[in-house]
Design a protein around this motif. Sequence first.
Motif, short mmCIF file in Angstrom:
data_model
loop_
_atom_site.label_atom_id
_atom_site.label_comp_id
_atom_site.label_asym_id
_atom_site.label_seq_id
_atom_site.Cartn_x
_atom_site.Cartn_y
_atom_site.Cartn_z
N ASP A 240 0.83 -1.22 0.00
CA ASP A 240 0.00 0.00 0.00
C ASP A 240 0.85 1.26 0.00
OD1 ASP A 240 -2.36 -1.49 -0.03
OD2 ASP A 240 -2.49 -1.52 2.16
N LEU A 241 1.94 1.24 0.75
CA LEU A 241 2.86 2.38 0.77
C LEU A 241 3.52 2.56 -0.59
CD1 LEU A 241 4.32 4.66 2.24
CD2 LEU A 241 5.99 2.96 3.04
N LEU A 242 3.89 1.47 -1.23
CA LEU A 242 4.49 1.53 -2.56
C LEU A 242 3.51 2.13 -3.57
CD1 LEU A 242 6.35 -1.88 -2.57
CD2 LEU A 242 7.43 0.36 -2.77
N VAL A 243 2.24 1.75 -3.48
CA VAL A 243 1.22 2.32 -4.37
C VAL A 243 1.09 3.82 -4.14
CG1 VAL A 243 -1.26 2.37 -4.91
CG2 VAL A 243 -0.07 0.18 -4.65
N TYR A 244 1.04 4.23 -2.89
CA TYR A 244 0.94 5.64 -2.56
C TYR A 244 2.12 6.42 -3.13
CZ TYR A 244 0.61 9.86 0.29
OH TYR A 244 0.53 11.17 0.69
N ALA B 56 4.09 5.46 -5.63
CA ALA B 56 4.03 5.42 -7.10
C ALA B 56 3.09 6.49 -7.62
CB ALA B 56 3.59 4.03 -7.56
N LYS B 57 1.94 6.66 -6.95
CA LYS B 57 0.99 7.69 -7.37
C LYS B 57 1.58 9.09 -7.22
CE LYS B 57 -3.29 5.18 -6.48
NZ LYS B 57 -4.53 5.11 -5.68
N ALA B 58 2.34 9.31 -6.15
CA ALA B 58 2.95 10.62 -5.93
C ALA B 58 3.94 10.96 -7.05
CB ALA B 58 3.65 10.66 -4.57
N PHE B 59 4.78 10.00 -7.42
CA PHE B 59 5.74 10.24 -8.49
C PHE B 59 5.04 10.35 -9.84
CE2 PHE B 59 8.78 9.03 -5.26
CZ PHE B 59 9.82 9.91 -5.52
N TYR B 60 3.96 9.60 -10.03
CA TYR B 60 3.19 9.73 -11.27
C TYR B 60 2.54 11.11 -11.36
CZ TYR B 60 -0.12 8.90 -15.01
OH TYR B 60 -0.84 9.00 -16.18
N SER C 293 7.92 6.02 -10.99
CA SER C 293 6.54 5.64 -10.67
C SER C 293 6.24 4.24 -11.19
CB SER C 293 5.54 6.66 -11.22
OG SER C 293 5.47 6.61 -12.63
N VAL C 294 6.77 3.90 -12.35
CA VAL C 294 6.59 2.55 -12.90
C VAL C 294 7.31 1.53 -12.01
CG1 VAL C 294 7.13 1.03 -14.85
CG2 VAL C 294 6.25 3.33 -15.26
N GLU C 295 8.55 1.84 -11.61
CA GLU C 295 9.30 0.93 -10.73
C GLU C 295 8.53 0.65 -9.44
OE1 GLU C 295 13.44 0.73 -8.14
OE2 GLU C 295 13.32 2.16 -9.80
N LEU C 296 8.02 1.69 -8.82
CA LEU C 296 7.28 1.52 -7.56
C LEU C 296 5.99 0.75 -7.77
CD1 LEU C 296 7.91 5.03 -5.99
CD2 LEU C 296 8.89 2.85 -5.23
N ALA C 297 5.31 0.98 -8.89
CA ALA C 297 4.08 0.24 -9.17
C ALA C 297 4.37 -1.24 -9.37
CB ALA C 297 3.39 0.82 -10.41
N LEU C 298 5.44 -1.55 -10.10
CA LEU C 298 5.82 -2.96 -10.28
C LEU C 298 6.17 -3.60 -8.94
CD1 LEU C 298 7.99 -2.72 -13.52
CD2 LEU C 298 5.79 -3.89 -13.28
N LYS D 119 2.59 -7.33 -3.23
CA LYS D 119 1.22 -7.82 -2.99
C LYS D 119 1.13 -9.33 -3.25
CE LYS D 119 -3.11 -6.64 -2.16
NZ LYS D 119 -3.52 -6.04 -0.91
N ASN D 120 1.93 -9.80 -4.20
CA ASN D 120 1.96 -11.22 -4.54
C ASN D 120 3.06 -11.97 -3.81
OD1 ASN D 120 -0.14 -11.72 -6.75
ND2 ASN D 120 0.85 -9.83 -7.41
N GLN D 121 3.65 -11.33 -2.81
CA GLN D 121 4.69 -11.91 -1.97
C GLN D 121 5.87 -12.45 -2.78
OE1 GLN D 121 2.38 -14.69 0.34
NE2 GLN D 121 1.65 -13.08 1.71
#
Length: 92
Positions: A4-8, A10-14, A45-50, A56-58
């Motif tokens: 969840d932190l990574l998504v947040y 990623a959105k900030a950098f996007y 942002s792409v790196e963080l989203a990946l 999430k998939n461990q």
Amino acid sequence: MNADLLVYQAKAFYNAYIALDQLSRDDSDTLLLLFAPLVVNGAFSVELALKAILAKNQIEYGKEHNLLILFQMLSTGTVGILNRKGTGVCGL
């Protein structure tokens, strides 16, 4: 790291990427000035989203930063979901 932190993040950098893109459309001098930060924010942002998807998939990704390697760590099922969502990544 927490997905969840990574998504947040990623959105900030996007969002920074989008803001820089909008500013750079005004004139070519601005584009030259903002090109490097625009690309860096977009790529990060792409790196963080990946990494968020992997977390999430461990799936452990260590200290990897190569976008292609991170993408190749995704399961076939996850890539299929991304393609069905219309992201157009199937050509990679």
